[in-house]
Design an enzyme around this catalytic site. Structure first.
Site, short mmCIF file in Angstrom:
data_model
loop_
_atom_site.label_atom_id
_atom_site.label_comp_id
_atom_site.label_asym_id
_atom_site.label_seq_id
_atom_site.Cartn_x
_atom_site.Cartn_y
_atom_site.Cartn_z
N HIS A 1 0.81 -1.08 -0.15
CA HIS A 1 -0.36 -0.16 0.01
C HIS A 1 0.96 1.18 0.01
O HIS A 1 2.04 1.18 0.68
CB HIS A 1 -0.98 0.13 1.24
CG HIS A 1 -0.11 -0.23 2.55
ND1 HIS A 1 0.11 -1.31 3.01
CD2 HIS A 1 0.29 0.75 3.50
CE1 HIS A 1 0.80 -1.30 4.00
NE2 HIS A 1 0.74 0.09 4.34
N CYS B 1 0.50 -1.81 16.46
CA CYS B 1 1.68 -2.31 15.73
C CYS B 1 2.70 -1.28 15.39
O CYS B 1 2.14 0.01 15.48
CB CYS B 1 1.34 -3.25 14.37
SG CYS B 1 0.74 -2.54 13.24
#
Length: 679
Positions: free
Chosen positions: A66, A175
């Site tokens: 992405h 994360c």
């Protein structure tokens, strides 16, 4: 968004012989470009740049490359189903489903929201199975659209009151990049909770924004799951709740076990609990610092030390560079008079040349007037900044273990270490002791009427008293003796011993390119600058020169043999010239991440050569950072440059030869038996 994010022309099913992940990314860029939605080369480069930062492979054979870039004209999704899976860096193996997200620059966090929706859907086995079973591109496109652009529905109802005896579990996930793992972990926990009849609420602390738990949900909660690879924010909201901690991969791969542990903790009075007050003044769980209870003590202390180093570096950089500027403007003898000149004179009362005593002789400064005054100001500011070095190291190590209650005791302990001569070794010890003691005090579970005073008064007071007493009565003198011995050894280093140290430091600087080993070597060098000896300056020069080698070597290799590298790597190589010249070792990370077995050993070889040559030539640096841009603080500069060039050439030639050999081997393996060899 009124347009369709994915159409059949953006879907490829049963893609044969896809190549490596770079070839797959190139094919995604081709598809989006062919649809008229992006500039092909710009999109490929953006995909590759993002991939180099953090692998986009997910558990279950999925990858989500992405990017957000000006090369994209219209937000798009592209799907490839590969006949031969390709490695995208996931721990459980290669990916056969690859979904690329291409978002335009002006989309803000829109592509992060798409990622969140996709990531949650890709945890669901039925959705993934449907994608793998789709028989036409239209069917696959409709499946993806169903989760990222679903039909409008009524707004979600506010949290309901507890239904019956269902336990209420909160889960916070986060994360390092705040993207896919964050949302996949949340979805996996929600599914596991639903299967076990629990009421689950998740808070994703990701790049798509944070929606905090409503207070009424926190008030009804029975337990907390923290599934995070980084520190979470607002831990103090959950004071008193039983807490289960893990990393995001554990939640994605084994969420049922996490939920089972949380359910068991509800009825276990001895289960770890969030020990901070609800006011949020501290945020440590019992038996765990900011790093999380799932980590061992060694790993948690290591992370705390790295936290201390990262917070210390700005003190070192500001202080060291100001000191170097002082030498440049006011001459190297400005150090003998800097504080007196800076405090006694001004721009409208400039000093004459000043006398000072060195080695029993009375000398006169080479500079006078404005240059001496400005040099003295810069040098004095740098000295005062460097004076905080050990205190900052100690304070932020304690912070890494215990949160804010550890900062004040850690700073005081570091200042005490300097005062008694224990230096940075004493700062390491006081930081760890302060952090452990403050963390233990925070875990005691003070009554509510006292909890507000604990982090701001009681914990700092008691911790400072205990650690300060230990340093003055027991530890200080032995640590000072160790520090004195270390300085004496470094000062007396000559010949082979100095060269061997240079080799070791060069290997450490190039091993993990900004990781813990690299930071340990850098800490050793920068902490020694406070002693202002020739040996400490030589160690700093060797460390800085070796740290410049990896990005410069990769830049040279991409220039020598561009066909060995992808277009994105060639662009990274161009940028690596400046990064290497600036002493930013991380400029080589994209190359090391994609080919570690060839890149890292090559970089270490060159770093060892540079470190050895720098020490052999007695190169010294009074500046802790800046690369060639602080040439005025390096002496002799020719030795510094020669050492860097030698190491750069060694590393560049090695990595080029290894990559070329690998390319020939791969071509030979792919060549059919008896086929003619291309020339």
């Amino acid at each position: 968004m009124s347009h369709r994010l994915i159409t059949p022309e953006l879907v490829g099913l049963g893609v044969e012989d896809p190549g490596d992940k770079h070839a797959v990314i190139a094919r995604l860029a081709d598809m989006v470009s062919a649809a008229g939605r992006a500039d092909r080369d710009g999109l490929e480069a953006a995909f590759e740049e993002r991939e180099a930062q953090f692998a986009t492979g997910m558990p279950g054979g999925i990858a989500i490359p992405h990017c957000r870039t000006a090369a994209v004209r219209e937000a798009s999704l592209a799907l490839l189903r590969l006949s031969t899976p390709v490695d995208f860096g996931a721990g459980d193996g290669p990916a056969d489903l690859v979904i690329g997200i291409a978002a335009p620059d002006e989309s803000g966090s829109e592509h992060m929201k798409l990622l969140a929706k996709l990531s949650r859907a890709l945890v669901k086995a039925d959705f993934v199975a449907a994608l793998r079973g789709a028989s036409t591109p239209q069917e696959a496109a409709d499946l993806v659209l169903g989760v990222v652009q679903p039909p409008a529905t009524a707004p979600a109802a506010p949290p309901a009151a507890r239904q019956g005896d269902r336990p209420v579990i909160l889960a916070v996930t986060s994360c390092p990049t705040g993207i896919a793992h964050t949302y996949m972990a949340a979805e996996a926990i929600e599914q596991a909770g639903a299967e076990r009849g629990a009421e689950i609420h998740t808070e994703t602390q990701g790049s798509g924004g944070i929606t905090p738990f409503p207070q009424e949900v926190i008030d009804r909660a029975d337990a907390l799951i923290v599934s995070a690879d980084v520190n979470i924010t607002g831990r103090g909201r959950f004071a008193g709740l039983p807490v289960i901690e893990s990393d995001t991969n554990t939640a994605i791969s084994d969420a049922p076990a996490l939920v089972d542990r949380a359910l068991a903790a509800i009825a276990d009075p001895s289960a770890p609990r969030v020990a901070a007050s609800r006011s949020g003044d501290a945020s440590a769980a019992e038996g765990a610092g900011a790093s999380g209870a799932h980590l061992g003590w060694g790993r948690r202390i290591q992370q705390a030390v790295m936290t201390g180093v990262s917070y210390m570096i700005p003190f070192v950089a500001a202080g060291g560079l100001l000191t170097a500027l002082g030498f440049l403007v006011g001459g190297y003898d400005v150090a003998f008079v800097s504080q007196d000149v800076a405090l006694k004179y001004s721009l409208w009362n400039l000093p004459e040349a000043q006398s000072y005593v060195s080695n029993g002789a009375t000398l006169i400064t080479d500079h006078a007037g404005l240059s001496l005054y400005l040099g003295a100001v810069f040098n004095a500011l740098g000295g005062w900044g460097m004076g905080f070095l050990v205190a900052a190291l100690s304070g932020y190590i304690a912070f890494g273990l215990a949160g804010r209650p550890g900062i004040a005791p850690g700073f005081i302990g570091g200042a005490l270490s300097v005062a008694i001569g224990a230096g940075f070794i004493g700062g390491l010890v006081t930081g760890i002791l302060c952090g452990l003691i403050a963390m233990w005090l925070a875990s005691l579970g003070a009554p509510r009427w006292l909890s507000g005073l604990m982090p701001v008064a009681i914990i700092p007071l008691v911790t400072t008293l205990v650690v300060g007493s230990l340093m003055l009565m027991l530890l200080g003198r032995p640590l000072a003796a160790v520090m004195t011995g270390l300085q004496s050894w470094l000062t007396g280093m000559t010949g082979s011993s100095a060269i061997l140290l240079g080799i070791v430091l060069g290997l450490m600087m190039c091993f993990d390119l900004g990781g813990p080993v690299n930071k340990a070597a850098y800490l050793f060098a920068t902490a020694g600058l406070s002693s202002a000896t020739d040996a400490s300056y030589q160690i700093m020069a060797a460390v800085m020169a070796a740290g410049m080698v990896p990005p410069l070597a990769m830049a040279l290799s991409t220039a020598l043999r561009p066909r060995l590298y992808t277009s994105a790597e060639r662009q990274n190589g161009t940028a690596a010239w400046l990064l290497g010249a600036s002493f930013i070792s991380e400029g080589a990370i994209p190359f090391a991440a994609s080919d570690p077995l060839r890149v890292i050993p090559s970089m270490m070889a060159g770093g060892a050569v540079t470190g050895a040559m720098s020490m052999a030539l007695h190169v010294g640096s009074k500046a802790p950072h800046g690369g060639i841009f602080v040439f005025f603080a390096v002496d002799p500069i020719w030795g510094f440059l020669l050492s860097i060039v030698a190491g750069m050439i060694v590393s560049a030639l090695l990595v080029t030869l290894l990559k070329a050999a690998a390319r020939r081997k791969a071509a030979g393996a792919a060549e059919p038996a008896g086929a003619p060899t291309a020339v």
